[in-house]
Design a protein around this motif. Structure first.
Motif, PDB file in Angstrom:
ATOM      1  N   THR A 112       0.843  -1.194   0.000  1.00  0.00           N
ATOM      2  CA  THR A 112       0.000   0.000   0.000  1.00  0.00           C
ATOM      3  C   THR A 112       0.880   1.246   0.000  1.00  0.00           C
ATOM      4  N   GLY A 113       0.338   2.333  -0.552  1.00  0.00           N
ATOM      5  CA  GLY A 113       1.137   3.540  -0.718  1.00  0.00           C
ATOM      6  C   GLY A 113       0.833   4.661   0.253  1.00  0.00           C
ATOM      7  N   GLY A 114      -0.131   4.460   1.128  1.00  0.00           N
ATOM      8  CA  GLY A 114      -0.511   5.529   2.043  1.00  0.00           C
ATOM      9  C   GLY A 114      -1.290   4.997   3.223  1.00  0.00           C
ATOM     10  N   PRO A 115      -1.960   5.871   3.948  1.00  0.00           N
ATOM     11  CA  PRO A 115      -2.637   5.452   5.186  1.00  0.00           C
ATOM     12  C   PRO A 115      -3.841   4.550   4.952  1.00  0.00           C
ATOM     13  N   GLU A 116      -4.528   4.676   3.818  1.00  0.00           N
ATOM     14  CA  GLU A 116      -5.660   3.789   3.547  1.00  0.00           C
ATOM     15  C   GLU A 116      -5.137   2.412   3.150  1.00  0.00           C
ATOM     16  N   ASP A 117      -5.938   1.404   3.394  1.00  0.00           N
ATOM     17  CA  ASP A 117      -5.578   0.049   2.975  1.00  0.00           C
ATOM     18  C   ASP A 117      -6.749  -0.564   2.227  1.00  0.00           C
ATOM     19  N   ARG A 118      -6.654  -0.548   0.895  1.00  0.00           N
ATOM     20  CA  ARG A 118      -7.688  -1.160   0.074  1.00  0.00           C
ATOM     21  C   ARG A 118      -7.220  -2.498  -0.502  1.00  0.00           C
TER      22      ARG A 118
END
Length: 553
Positions: A171-177
């Motif tokens: 993942t590339g940021g704070p969200e996790d999809r």
């Protein structure tokens, strides 16, 4: 997106010819079935309940329109006119003939696709966020690192026969999809106190009969050490993972048995002794080379000046609902990402016909710079759509059952194929998905319920990720009858957690009715603007259990 060089193309074509000869020898009786088993699995071929199933790799979920058209062609020529997108962003064909599989692989090679390592005890397809590169919140685009991992792991001779399958998500940021915390390795791009960009590394996540959330083994790994550290983890697992019991062979079992501290110490020792600062160290030039394949596209900067969208949203209620549910903010002003829903009413979740594939390819060329993304939630994304084109795009999608405005709602469910196809499944799932859709067909009601993640698996292997859903459904077999166990309170997002079993399994005919009861408790008890997930966390599952299993007067 990444384009094959001569070495890539030669490697894939040679693998096709190898498998063609292996298949010929198997069909001629020259190759024993046990020997052929490992070979076919390494080329993505399973034997399911009624026919072979071929799983095609879609690296980090990114496809060109040319590749999508080839997938449509294969569905028409070699299958029954459709494919099925999975939670790992791959596509599966459920009805190919065994003798045709080498020809299918040859056709895939024409468009730089393959089925290598989509099954077997090896490193599988690396996955990531479907909004990678267009999400304003990301620290850095994770796709170049996914590509670096793909090149390192493909046909890696040391890791071709691991104790069990192995999955990595970035993942590339704070969200996790990407459900990274229920992968064997989860990599989160982070920034340390000095402002340097690197990776938080988690190990030992996974679902199945023994689910675990991954544990942090290194809070910050400098970028240049990505491959050498992954290599150290895989070596420790390959040497210490169990091979006597496939149910205890995943790295999650090893990490749990050893303890994360002891496991981390082994990895650190392996890394320091044999890997760190060695040949696998990534140079800045190599990282920049990988990034060069994912440069920003040629955006129309004047797109931000268009003012037609506001009036279109005001004039058309259905379009407005679709815009709110099925489009996502883009980091470039004047653009949106569009989710193409593969969850039409009364159709199997994740399925797409050959005609729809061709249409999506055409729409990608017309509206999204020729690129298509597949998602963990079994949908597709057109990531580069001008706001001024949204209305025209929606009209075409709506006319072809690809615009159901249900993304993020209860009916945007993850669902494995279940007993209808899978030889491992204990219960059917597609009929239960239809039952739920019939019960919750009112979009206004779905919108009132808000975001709810519903995942369903046909067996304990948990291909449908039921453990980490707001509402999870697990099919079980009771004396030849299908029953369904309900869990509540799971999450695969940044706050990843495992759901809790509500109580005894319910009969097949009662699944939707049980969900209605669960949701009635939520509606009665929620505070203003409180989500289903937040309500379950606040109340616990006791009030839901009490209502569902209340004695019938």
């Amino acid at each position: 997106m990444y384009q094959y060089n001569e070495v890539d193309q030669t490697l894939v074509q040679e693998r096709v010819e190898q498998f063609r000869d292996q298949t010929r020898r198997f069909l001629a009786g020259e190759l024993p079935e046990d020997d052929f088993l490992a070979l076919r699995l390494m080329n993505g071929l399973y034997i399911q309940r009624y026919a072979p199933m071929l799983r095609v790799a879609v690296p980090y979920g990114l496809m060109s329109s040319t590749q999508m058209r080839k997938l449509a062609h294969i569905a028409r020529k070699y299958d029954k006119g459709y494919g099925h997108f999975t939670t790992r962003t791959n596509i599966q064909y459920n009805w190919p003939k065994l003798e045709d599989v080498p020809d299918i692989l040859a056709e895939l090679a024409e468009v730089q696709m393959h089925a290598i390592q989509t099954s077997g005890n090896c490193i599988r397809n690396t996955t990531t966020d479907e909004y990678a590169g267009i999400n304003a919140n990301e620290i850095e685009d994770p796709r170049p690192y996914c590509e670096i991992i793909r090149q390192w792991s493909t046909l890696h001779p040391e890791f071709a026969y691991l104790p069990r399958k192995f999955k990595i998500a970035v993942t590339g940021g704070p969200e996790d999809r990407a459900a990274s915390q229920v992968h064997d390795i989860g990599l989160h791009i982070v920034r340390n106190d000095e402002g340097e960009v690197g990776f938080e590394v988690l190990v030992g996540g996974g679902l199945g009969r023994t689910p675990f959330i991954g544990k942090v083994v290194r809070s910050f790994l400098p970028k240049q050490h990505l491959l050498s550290y992954l290599d150290a983890i895989l070596r420790v697992y390959n040497l210490n993972g169990r091979r006597d019991n496939k149910y205890k062979a995943r790295i999650k079992i090893l990490v749990d048995a050893m303890g994360v501290e002891a496991f981390s110490e082994l990895v650190e020792a392996e890394w320091q002794s044999f890997g760190k600062d060695g040949q696998l160290t990534l140079t800045e030039a190599e990282i920049e080379r990988a990034k060069s394949f994912f440069k920003p596209l040629d955006y129309d900067l004047s797109a931000a000046n268009d003012t037609s969208l506001a009036q279109q949203l005001a004039d058309d209620k259905a379009f407005n609902a679709w815009y709110e549910r099925n489009t996502v903010a883009h980091k470039v002003d004047g653009y949106r990402a569009v989710v193409v829903s593969l969850k039409p009413l009364l159709k199997a979740p994740g399925d797409i016909t050959d005609a729809q594939m061709d249409l999506v390819a055409d729409l990608a060329d017309q509206y999204s710079m020729g690129e298509i993304r597949s998602t963990h939630h079994q949908n597709l994304v057109l990531g580069e759509v001008k706001k001024s084109d949204l209305y025209a795009l929606w009209k075409v999608l709506e006319a072809n059952e690809l615009a159901r405005a249900n993304v993020g709602t209860l009916t945007d469910m993850i669902c494995c194929p279940g007993f209808d196809f899978c030889a491992l499944a204990n219960a059917k799932t597609i009929n239960i998905a239809e039952q739920i859709n019939q019960c919750f067909d009112d979009l206004d009601h779905l919108y009132d319920l808000g975001d709810i993640r519903l995942n369903m698996s046909g067996c304990i292997n948990a291909c449908g990720h039921h453990h980490v859903a707001d509402i999870g459904i697990l099919g079980v077999d009771k004396k030849g009858e299908d029953w369904y166990q309900i869990t509540l309170g799971g999450s695969s997002k940044a706050d990843a957690r495992l759901g809790k079993v509500l109580g005894k399994a319910v009969a097949a005919d009662d699944v939707a009715k049980t969900l209605q009861t669960v949701l009635s408790v939520y509606v009665e008890n929620r505070t203003e603007e409180e989500s289903f997930a937040d309500t379950v966390q606040r109340l616990g599952i006791a009030p839901f259990k009490e209502r569902v299993y209340a004695p019938v007067n």
